[in-house]
Write a protein that holds these residues in place. Structure first.
Motif, PDB file in Angstrom:
ATOM      1  N   GLU A 101       0.842  -1.192   0.000  1.00  0.00           N
ATOM      2  CA  GLU A 101       0.000   0.000   0.000  1.00  0.00           C
ATOM      3  C   GLU A 101       0.880   1.245   0.000  1.00  0.00           C
ATOM      4  O   GLU A 101       1.857   1.324   0.743  1.00  0.00           O
ATOM      5  N   VAL A 118      -4.615   6.510  -3.179  1.00  0.00           N
ATOM      6  CA  VAL A 118      -4.285   5.296  -2.429  1.00  0.00           C
ATOM      7  C   VAL A 118      -4.019   4.166  -3.423  1.00  0.00           C
ATOM      8  O   VAL A 118      -4.864   3.847  -4.256  1.00  0.00           O
ATOM      9  N   THR A 120      -3.474   0.297  -3.640  1.00  0.00           N
ATOM     10  CA  THR A 120      -3.609  -0.985  -2.941  1.00  0.00           C
ATOM     11  C   THR A 120      -3.218  -2.087  -3.919  1.00  0.00           C
ATOM     12  O   THR A 120      -3.984  -2.432  -4.818  1.00  0.00           O
ATOM     13  N   ASP A 147      -4.454  -5.100  -8.688  1.00  0.00           N
ATOM     14  CA  ASP A 147      -3.940  -3.826  -8.191  1.00  0.00           C
ATOM     15  C   ASP A 147      -5.004  -2.750  -8.369  1.00  0.00           C
ATOM     16  O   ASP A 147      -5.641  -2.664  -9.419  1.00  0.00           O
TER      17      ASP A 147
END
Length: 372
Positions: A101, A118, A120, A147
């Motif tokens: 992350e 963000v 992840t 992803d």
């Protein structure tokens, strides 16, 4: 004794055999002064060492791949961020949280208070976790491991955008987003001819969808339908509600407005594939603030009434939970006081109290059976 003997046998079975020190060994060996190393005697240890080595190499390679993927996307979009924000994060300025992350924060723009990006990514650094996700995906076909990049545009508190919840969601992500987003429980799921067949629309009222997609000045429908970016779009959400159900009502003047774009991360070689869509979201937000989005008065009234009813339900649930906690605290206090009272009695009196309690519980259980 039989238990001890069985335990000793099990322990002996788990204990590896001692290395052979026979002078008849004629295999490969390395000698240095009084030390002799015979590789053929350490096959098991060599296998374990190889496994550990592979895991370590996997860790560093996976860690590097994840960082490279996040940096590639950010670098491909950095020129746009620098153009839009007065304080964009420096190119490559990712904030890691572990090795799967990453975060990026930009601020300083008209109409947008901040952009929280963000990343992840798959746990490529953890081989065991990757295997777990793989087999979990085989067991549950709705689970996909990929992803993900989420761009959370937080609008200024002084925004003129009315409060509503709306989303265009890729059909393959519909079940997941319903499970993870409380705010979207306020909506109804439909399809719109203004979006390609791969999308579902989640909206509180049809008027909101028409106002967003039919307006040529907003142009968000064309951006979502672009064949070049369509494979990477998971959802686009506009919301004035939190993702998780609040424990207390949020005052109208404190409700944050967010535009959230969720993407599948493109391959490193095509990191700029989502650039046109991200650029369109900036234009879309500016158009919303410029008053090019309008709702009918009756729709605004319905939205306001929905939020009043929602606040009333949240307040009612919070009050019921508070009363339940108070009752539990009172019951615990009564039980503690009763236990303290009984502990001060003699042994014979304590036995009588326990017997009376047993009979009382038995009568209560019999009464429940009769009622059924």
């Amino acid at each position: 004794m039989s238990v001890l003997s069985e335990f000793a046998k099990a322990l002996a079975a788990l204990t590896p055999a001692p290395p052979s020190t026979s002078w008849e060994y004629d295999g490969l060996q390395y000698r240095w002064k009084n030390f002799v190393f015979r590789p053929a005697l350490f096959k098991r240890e060599a296998f374990l060492f190889a496994v550990v080595l592979i895991y370590i190499v996997w860790y560093f390679v996976g860690k590097s791949v994840n960082k490279r993927r996040a940096e590639a996307w950010l670098n491909a979009h950095y020129a746009l961020l620098k153009q839009q924000f007065s304080k964009p994060s420096a190119a490559g300025g990712l904030i890691p949280d572990g090795h799967a992350e990453f975060f990026n924060f930009s601020t300083g723009r008209r109409n947008i208070e901040s952009l929280h990006s963000v990343f992840t990514l798959l746990p490529r650094h953890d081989g065991l976790k990757m295997l777990y996700q793989f087999f979990w995906g085989l067991a549950d076909m709705t689970v996909t491991s990929e992803d993900e990049i989420e761009l959370d545009f937080k609008l200024h508190p002084s925004t003129s955008v009315p409060g509503f919840v709306w989303a265009a969601v890729s059909k393959e992500c519909l079940r997941t987003i319903k499970q993870n987003r409380w705010d979207l429980t306020l909506t109804r799921t439909t399809e719109s001819p203004l979006l390609s067949g791969g999308y579902c629309v989640m909206s509180e009222y049809a008027d909101v969808t028409e106002a967003l997609l039919k307006s040529g000045s907003l142009n968000i429908g064309a951006a979502l339908n672009d064949p070049a970016v369509r494979p990477y779009v998971k959802s686009l959400t506009i919301t004035d509600q939190p993702r998780e159900r609040p424990s207390q009502p949020i005052p109208a003047d404190q409700r944050e407005r967010h535009v959230i774009l969720t993407l599948r991360a493109p391959p490193v070689s095509q990191s700029d594939a989502t650039l046109p869509l991200v650029k369109s979201v900036f234009s879309f937000i500016d158009a919303l603030e410029a008053g090019k989005f309008s709702l009918r008065p009756e729709t605004r009234t319905k939205l306001r009434k929905t939020r009043e009813e929602l606040d009333g339900q949240i307040r009612k649930d919070a009050e019921a939970e508070r009363k339940e906690e108070e009752e539990q605290d009172k019951a615990a206090a009564r039980k503690k006081a009763e236990e303290e009272r009984i502990s001060k009695l003699s042994a014979a009196e304590q036995q009588k109290e326990l017997e009376r309690e047993r009979k009382r519980q038995l009568r209560k259980a019999q009464g429940k059976v009769i009622k059924k």
